[in-house]
Enzyme design. Structure first.
Site, PDB file in Angstrom:
ATOM      1  CD  GLU A  57      40.367  36.320  38.342  1.00 10.11           C
ATOM      2  OE1 GLU A  57      41.048  37.293  38.673  1.00 10.11           O
ATOM      3  OE2 GLU A  57      39.885  36.171  37.198  1.00 10.11           O
TER       4      GLU A  57
ATOM      5  CG  ASP B  20      36.861  39.236  33.402  1.00 12.83           C
ATOM      6  OD1 ASP B  20      36.818  40.432  33.676  1.00 12.83           O
ATOM      7  OD2 ASP B  20      37.832  38.503  33.661  1.00 12.83           O
TER       8      ASP B  20
ATOM      9  CD  GLU C  93      41.883  41.953  31.338  1.00 10.44           C
ATOM     10  OE1 GLU C  93      41.314  42.730  32.129  1.00 10.44           O
ATOM     11  OE2 GLU C  93      42.111  40.752  31.593  1.00 10.44           O
TER      12      GLU C  93
HETATM   13  C1  BDP Z   1      40.384  39.918  34.920  1.00 10.20           C
HETATM   14  C2  BDP Z   1      41.806  40.296  34.738  1.00 10.20           C
HETATM   15  C3  BDP Z   1      42.616  40.077  35.970  1.00 10.20           C
HETATM   16  C4  BDP Z   1      41.971  40.814  37.129  1.00 10.20           C
HETATM   17  C5  BDP Z   1      40.537  40.353  37.270  1.00 10.20           C
HETATM   18  C6  BDP Z   1      39.785  41.161  38.293  1.00 10.20           C
HETATM   19  O1  BDP Z   1      42.342  39.517  33.692  1.00 10.20           O
HETATM   20  O2  BDP Z   1      43.907  40.546  35.720  1.00 10.20           O
HETATM   21  O3  BDP Z   1      42.661  40.586  38.302  1.00 10.20           O
HETATM   22  O4  BDP Z   1      39.853  40.535  36.052  1.00 10.20           O
HETATM   23  O5  BDP Z   1      38.978  41.993  37.869  1.00 10.20           O
HETATM   24  O6  BDP Z   1      39.684  40.382  33.815  1.00 10.20           O
HETATM   25  O7  BDP Z   1      39.968  40.982  39.482  1.00 10.20           O
END
Ligand code: BDP
Length: 705
Positions: free
Chosen positions: A281, A360, A388
């Site tokens: 990401e 996720d 979340e």
């Molecule tokens: C996702 C979240 C994000 C996190 C990412 C992670 O939306 O905010 O940074 O995972 O785990 O689910 O690194």
């Protein structure tokens, strides 16, 4: 009852002294302030005072004919009183609790274990479990940490309980009272490490003022046997250290990390280790320099090794610019694709931390195939306590059953029993390390997580990380007794609501393994099925007019099913053998595809959404039946949340159903979808002071067609 004591309320038990006589004295075999044994003594004083109204005497020794609560390490006990029979083989952090003799004996293999024993004794008393026992308790895994995604500016990534308890305005906070309070809660559920900052890490954590601050935080946690860990930004040597590169094989970079690590350990001599999110990401990582992820992880491993530290290297590595047009691309494949060839190449103090599912934290995912792929690498499981994708504490969702389902999943590696809980404990593949990471989301809100009922998740996390064989409902009920007392109706209702909450949420959000269907691009809150396609994040439903689901088969799809062991792979490869609740995770099928229930996929969507929303409506009535049985403060607070959930469940139900009805044009056999005679549309109201505006996504709006 503002929730600040969590499950450690030590509420008085009426006539407790009629049932049991607790000793009048406590003897701690280490009275050094700040030692966990000393903390155990203090906690015993506090708990016995609360439950029995009795002040324990301290600072005395025990003689052969007087009783006491004796707390100390096994070694200290033996030195003072000679051998202790029946203790068994205590592991690190393990303890032995005996309430059968004249004295209560609480001994631990280490000081932390002693504190756990004191909490266990108090928990039994607070729950009215007065029957004498002599039992040994050992952890299933050495790593039982929380991950706090706290930013230095005081915000919390995916936190729903106010600002950070660790940071403010770029620096570690001065007042660490709340941090001690949190450490106390976590120690009582036998969590032994806290990684305090966001995995999307800011390198200025390493500046001098913050390093001093880390020392302060570690000092606040140490009396509770909790070690501090930190998340690192891979590019720190360049962004913060001023070096021309952050290449993990550049000796200057290596030296920079060794040096800064020494600085960290000067302030925090018992630091637990580093947590690293790399090449994911948009975060920097070793792939930038064509180095492997193992090269990256091992660089940190070398730096912490002389200090006895660990590196938790996250398997959540993927590129968030995946082309939605590419039908063979699959984010669910990323973990195995990135890590399989590196198995055995990580240093011994590296643990690969794997999210429970392949994507996720979704409402329904198969277990991550990486768990059975890595055989020569220590692994841990990452669970998310902060909800979340689960309504962000505006919806009640007890996650114990979801975690249990994953932990009990048998991956059938080499056609042998290979439950995830035995893989992450290190037993299955004979790994020295392993364990649990729980992404917590605790903030400054008095309730810690922003909702009274959500605290069952934090509690269950610790309990399952210690021993995943425990039943999720039993754990829940312990929490209810400790949090709300002994009323049978309270027990029955909160149990019923909590145990129905995950299935209800799944019903009114995303069914049959299609993922949660929240807004995917930013908030992850509320329905937005349209956002699930045509995004670079690879969370796709592949829904069109006639069909839906990701084809992850080897034969025609992305090949993801083939990442599992042969037994699971062949089960997931075929529609007939894939469980209904994962059908759309693994297969792309027409809306008219029949399920094992004989319903079509689309009719199941419609029905499930009605069922789930109806359950959420019932939560309100159920909670209202507890009026007068739960204190006013918590009663009103939870009622407010349940009403919100009830309303929002309707928004979920109608928008998802409407969306797929619009797309498929297949009517609901029960004629409910698109037909809302009870609804008063905003357009039909005359309201003063309001104006019309477009709602995004449109199908969550009133009158959306
Ligand atoms: C996702 C979240 C994000 C996190 C990412 C992670 O939306 O905010 O940074 O995972 O785990 O689910 O690194």
């Amino acid at each position: 009852e503002d929730g600040s004591q969590g499950w450690l309320r030590y509420a008085p038990i009426a006539n407790a002294n009629d049932y049991i006589t607790v000793p009048s004295r406590v003897v701690a075999l280490n009275v050094t302030r700040g030692s966990p044994v000393y903390t155990a003594q203090q906690e015993l004083e506090r708990g016995i005072k609360g439950i029995f109204g009795k002040q324990l005497e301290t600072n005395s020794s025990v003689t052969s004919n007087s009783s006491a609560i004796i707390v100390g390490t096994l070694d200290a006990y033996r030195a003072a009183y000679g051998d202790l029979e029946d203790v068994g083989d205590l592991l690190d952090d393990g303890f032995f609790l005996s309430t059968e003799g004249l004295s209560v004996i609480i001994v631990g293999n280490n000081e932390r274990g002693v504190l756990y024993g004191a909490f266990e004794y108090l928990s039994r008393l607070a729950q009215g479990r007065f029957l004498p026992i002599s039992t040994m308790y050992n952890p299933q895994a050495p790593i039982r940490w929380t991950n706090e995604w706290n930013n230095l500016d005081g915000s919390i990534e995916r936190g729903y309980a106010g600002p950070s308890i660790f940071f403010r305005d770029g620096f570690v906070v001065d007042n660490v009272t709340r941090v001690s309070g949190y450490a106390r809660l976590l120690a009582s559920i036998r969590v032994n490490g806290i990684v305090i900052n966001n995995v999307n890490a800011n390198a200025t954590l390493l500046n001098d003022r913050n390093l001093q601050g880390l020392g302060r935080l570690a000092d606040a946690m140490r009396p509770y046997g909790i070690q501090l860990g930190i998340s690192l930004n891979f590019a720190s040597p360049q962004d913060f250290g001023g070096l021309p590169s952050f290449d993990p094989l550049d000796p200057k970079v290596d030296a920079w990390w060794a040096n800064i690590t020494d600085e960290v350990y000067k302030r925090v001599p018992d630091m637990a280790g580093y947590l690293v999110k790399a090449n994911s990401e948009g975060q920097p990582g070793p792939l930038t320099y064509n180095r492997t992820l193992a090269d990256g992880a091992n660089m940190f491993a070398r730096a912490v090794k002389p200090h006895g530290g660990l590196v938790m290297f996250r398997a959540f590595v993927y590129d968030n610019h995946i082309s939605p047009a590419n039908w063979t691309a699959d984010r669910a494949n990323a973990a195995v694709d990135f890590f399989q060839h590196l198995d055995g190449k990580f240093d011994e103090n590296v643990v690969v931390q794997i999210k429970y599912g392949a994507i996720d934290f979704q409402v329904r995912e198969p277990a991550n195939p990486l768990f059975s792929t890595l055989r020569n690498t220590s692994t841990s499981i990452e669970l998310q306590i902060t909800p979340e994708y689960f309504g962000q504490n505006d919806h009640l969702v007890y996650l114990g059953p979801l975690w249990k389902e994953i932990l009990e999943t048998d991956m059938r590696a080499d056609s042998r029993p290979s439950k995830i809980k035995d893989i992450v404990s290190g037993i299955r593949f004979k790994r020295p390390l392993g364990g649990y990471a729980g992404v917590s989301g605790v903030g400054t809100n008095a309730t810690w997580l922003g909702s009274h009922l959500a605290m069952s998740n934090l509690y269950a996390y610790g309990r399952l990380a210690w021993d995943a064989s425990q039943d999720a409902e039993d754990v829940l009920q312990d929490w209810i007794r400790l949090t709300f007392g002994f009323d049978e109706q309270v027990m029955e209702i909160i149990t019923d609501m909590s145990m129905k909450s995950w299935p209800a949420y799944e019903n009114y959000s995303g069914n049959l393994g299609i993922q949660t269907l929240t807004d995917i691009l930013y908030t992850h809150f509320g329905p937005n099925p349209a956002s699930q396609d045509n995004n670079g994040w690879g969370q796709w439903t592949r829904a069109d007019k006639v069909s839906i689901g990701m084809d992850r088969t080897v034969k025609n799809g992305t090949g993801n099913a083939g990442q599992y062991s042969p037994e699971l792979a062949s089960m997931y490869e075929n529609i007939e053998t894939t469980p209904d609740n994962l059908l759309l995770w693994f297969h792309h099928v027409p809306y008219t595809q029949r399920l094992k229930s004989n319903k079509t996929v689309i009719q199941h969507f419609y029905d499930a959404h009605y069922e789930g929303a109806a359950t959420a409506q019932k939560f309100v009535e159920q909670w209202e039946s507890l009026k007068g049985k739960v204190d006013e403060e918590r009663y009103e607070n939870v009622l407010f949340e349940q009403k919100f959930q009830a309303g929002h469940a309707l928004v979920w139900r109608d928008s998802i159903n409407q969306f797929y009805y619009n797309l498929s044009e297949i009517p609901d056999v029960a004629k409910r979808v698109g037909n809302h005679p009870y609804r008063i549309e905003a357009e039909k109201m005359s309201l003063s002071g309001y104006q019309f505006c477009a709602v995004n996504p449109f199908h969550t709006a009133s009158g959306a067609m």
